[in-house]
Write an enzyme that holds these catalytic residues in place. Structure first.
Site, PDB file in Angstrom:
ATOM      1  N   SER A  94      52.866 169.155  99.267  1.00 50.15           N
ATOM      2  CA  SER A  94      53.548 167.906  99.287  1.00 50.15           C
ATOM      3  C   SER A  94      53.069 166.985  98.125  1.00 50.15           C
ATOM      4  CB  SER A  94      53.392 167.258 100.785  1.00 50.15           C
ATOM      5  OG  SER A  94      52.144 166.582 100.853  1.00 50.15           O
ATOM      6  N   ASN A  95      53.836 165.944  98.024  1.00 49.67           N
ATOM      7  CA  ASN A  95      53.651 164.972  96.717  1.00 49.67           C
ATOM      8  C   ASN A  95      52.353 164.181  97.378  1.00 49.67           C
ATOM      9  OD1 ASN A  95      54.215 161.903  95.599  1.00 49.67           O
ATOM     10  ND2 ASN A  95      55.136 163.619  94.263  1.00 49.67           N
ATOM     11  N   SER A  96      51.932 163.505  96.316  1.00 52.67           N
ATOM     12  CA  SER A  96      50.521 162.704  96.623  1.00 52.67           C
ATOM     13  C   SER A  96      51.043 161.321  97.355  1.00 52.67           C
ATOM     14  CB  SER A  96      49.822 162.258  95.155  1.00 52.67           C
ATOM     15  OG  SER A  96      50.792 161.696  94.442  1.00 52.67           O
ATOM     16  N   CYS A  97      52.177 160.911  97.173  1.00 53.10           N
ATOM     17  CA  CYS A  97      52.805 159.781  98.034  1.00 53.10           C
ATOM     18  C   CYS A  97      52.696 159.754  99.394  1.00 53.10           C
ATOM     19  CB  CYS A  97      54.050 159.311  97.330  1.00 53.10           C
ATOM     20  SG  CYS A  97      55.524 160.216  98.147  1.00 53.10           S
TER      21      CYS A  97
END
Length: 388
Positions: A94-97
Site C-alpha cells: 500500500s501507499n506510504s500515506c
C-alpha cells in the site's frame, strides 16, 4: 463566476454543485447507489485535497466510532485504555500515506504481506485479526488498495469485506490511481465487493484530466464521520444550518475552509463528456500495452508483474544493480522520468502512461531512450568484466 468566487463561503451554491458533481462521478464509476447523495440514506461523496487526506479521515472516523462502540459495551474501560489497544491493517504494497495516517491518528497500521501476485485478501487479514484479538487488541480499520503503488495490483475486496463484517472493522478502499477503470465495463469485475465497503477514494488528478488537487471520497454512512468531527462553534452558525438537505462538508474533512474544486470537475465533464473520459482511460491502457510489447521484444528485460492499467513494471535481468544503474542513467538524461520500486527481492522500474494527451510517438520515444541507455550500460558492464 465573480459571485461564486467571492461569496461561496456564504452560500450553499458551491456545496450544491459539489453534491451534483459527486453523484455524476459515482454514476460514471458505477459505484453502489448508496454512495449517492440523491439516494435516500446517509451516504454521499466529498472532494478532498488528496488521497492522504481521505485515508486520514477514514482512519480517524473508524477510530472514534470504535472507541464509542467499545466504551458502550465495556464502560469500565477508560478511553485511553481503549485507544491504546486499537490496531489497523493494510498491505505491505500500500501507499506510504496509509502508514502516515496511522502515525497522525495514533493508530498503528499493521502491514500484512501480500501474496506472490502482490494481493492482500481475506486469508491474510483473518490470520492477523485472530493474532491481535488473542493479544487483547481491537481491530479497527482495514485499508485495501485498488491499484497498489508499486505494481498497480488489486486487493481482494470481497474476501476482505467478509472478515471486516464479521469483526466490525471499517473497510476503506484506496483507489487513488486505478479507480478510473471502474468506469469501464471490461473492468466490471473490479467492482466486486465495493457495495460492502465503508468508504473509498479516487484521485481525479491522476487519470481523469482534472488538475491537482482533486480527490473524490465516498462514504456509506457520512453520519459516522460527522459525529466524529463535529465541532459547532457559535461563529460557524448561519441561516442554512439544518435548514436544507445540503451537507455541511466542513464536518466531513480536516480543514474548516474549503476550495471550490467542484467547478473544475464540472468543466471537465462538460468538455469531454463521460464517453470522452472513458476513451482517455482506454487510450492510456492501449499505450501501456504498446510499451509492454517493446519490453517483451528485448530478451535482456523482463516484466515483474502483469501490466495493469497504464503501468508497466520491468527490470534488467540479472543483478538488481543493473536496474538501479539503468534508472540512474535515464534520470540523468532528463528525457523521461520513472521511479524505482521493489518486490520479492527484485528492484524494478515503473513506467506509467500519464499526461493530458500522450501519443504512440511518446511511447516509442521513451522506449528508444531506455534501449539506448541499456545498450551503453551493458557495453560498459561487459568492458569492465573483460578488464578484470
Amino acid at each position: 463566476f465573480s459571485v461564486i468566487g467571492f461569496n461561496w463561503l456564504c452560500s450553499p451554491a458551491c456545496t450544491e454543485l459539489e453534491v451534483i458533481v459527486m453523484d455524476w462521478l459515482a454514476k460514471f464509476l458505477k459505484l453502489p447507489e448508496h454512495f449517492l447523495h440523491s439516494t435516500k440514506g446517509p451516504g454521499g461523496g466529498i472532494i478532498q485535497g488528496s488521497a492522504s487526506e481521505a485515508v486520514l479521515v477514514a482512519v480517524m472516523a473508524a477510530r472514534e466510532q470504535t472507541v464509542r462502540r467499545v466504551k458502550a459495551k465495556q464502560p469500565d474501560l477508560s478511553e485511553g485504555e481503549i485507544r491504546a489497544r486499537l490496531i489497523g491493517y493494510s498491505s505491505d504494497q500500500s501507499n506510504s500515506c496509509i502508514e502516515k495516517a496511522g502515525v497522525l491518528a495514533t493508530l498503528p497500521i499493521r502491514l500484512l504481506p501480500a501474496d506472490d501476485n502482490q494481493i492482500m485478501g481475506g486469508a491474510q487479514l483473518v490470520k492477523a485479526v485472530k493474532e491481535d484479538l488473542a493479544k487483547g487488541l481491537i481491530p479497527t480499520i482495514c485499508i485495501a488498495t485498488m491499484g497498489a503503488t508499486g505494481t498497480c495490483a488489486y486487493d481482494d475486496i470481497a474476501t476482505l469485506a467478509s472478515v471486516c463484517e464479521e469483526h466490525n472493522i471499517w473497510l476503506h478502499v484506496d483507489a487513488a490511481y486505478a479507480g478510473a477503470v471502474l468506469s469501464l465495463d471490461e473492468y466490471a469485475y473490479l467492482r466486486c465487493g465495493l457495495e460492502r465497503v465503508d468508504s473509498l477514494n479516487y484521485n481525479l488528478h491522476k487519470t481523469l484530466l482534472v488538475n491537482f488537487d482533486c480527490t473524490a471520497m465516498w462514504l456509506r454512512d457520512a453520519n459516522q464521520v460527522v459525529d466524529s468531527f463535529n465541532v459547532n462553534r457559535i461563529y460557524l452558525q448561519n441561516k442554512y444550518n439544518g435548514q436544507t438537505d445540503i451537507p455541511e462538508f466542513r464536518h466531513w474533512q480536516i480543514p474548516l475552509g474549503r476550495r471550490f474544486r467542484a467547478l473544475k470537475v464540472w468543466v471537465t465533464f462538460r468538455i469531454y463528456g463521460a464517453e470522452g473520459l472513458r476513451e482517455h482511460v482506454r487510450k492510456q491502457i492501449r499505450l501501456a500495452e504498446r510499451f509492454e510489447r517493446h519490453i517483451l521484444s528485448d530478451a535482456r528485460l523482463e516484466l515483474v508483474a502483469k501490466r495493469s492499467m497504464g503501468l508497466v513494471c520491468f527490470r534488467v535481468k540479472g543483478d538488481n544493480q543493473l536496474t538501479t544503474d539503468l534508472l540512474q542513467c535515464v534520470t540523468e538524461r532528463k528525457k523521461i522520468y520513472m521511479v524505482q520500486a521493489a518486490f520479492g527481492g527484485k528492484n524494478f522500474m515503473r513506467f506509467a502512461v500519464c499526461g493530458m494527451d500522450p501519443k504512440e510517438d511518446d511511447i516509442d520515444f521513451a522506449w528508444r531512450e531506455i534501449e539506448e541507455q541499456l545498450n551503453k550500460l551493458l557495453k560498459e558492464e561487459k568492458r569492465g568484466n573483460v578488464g578484470t
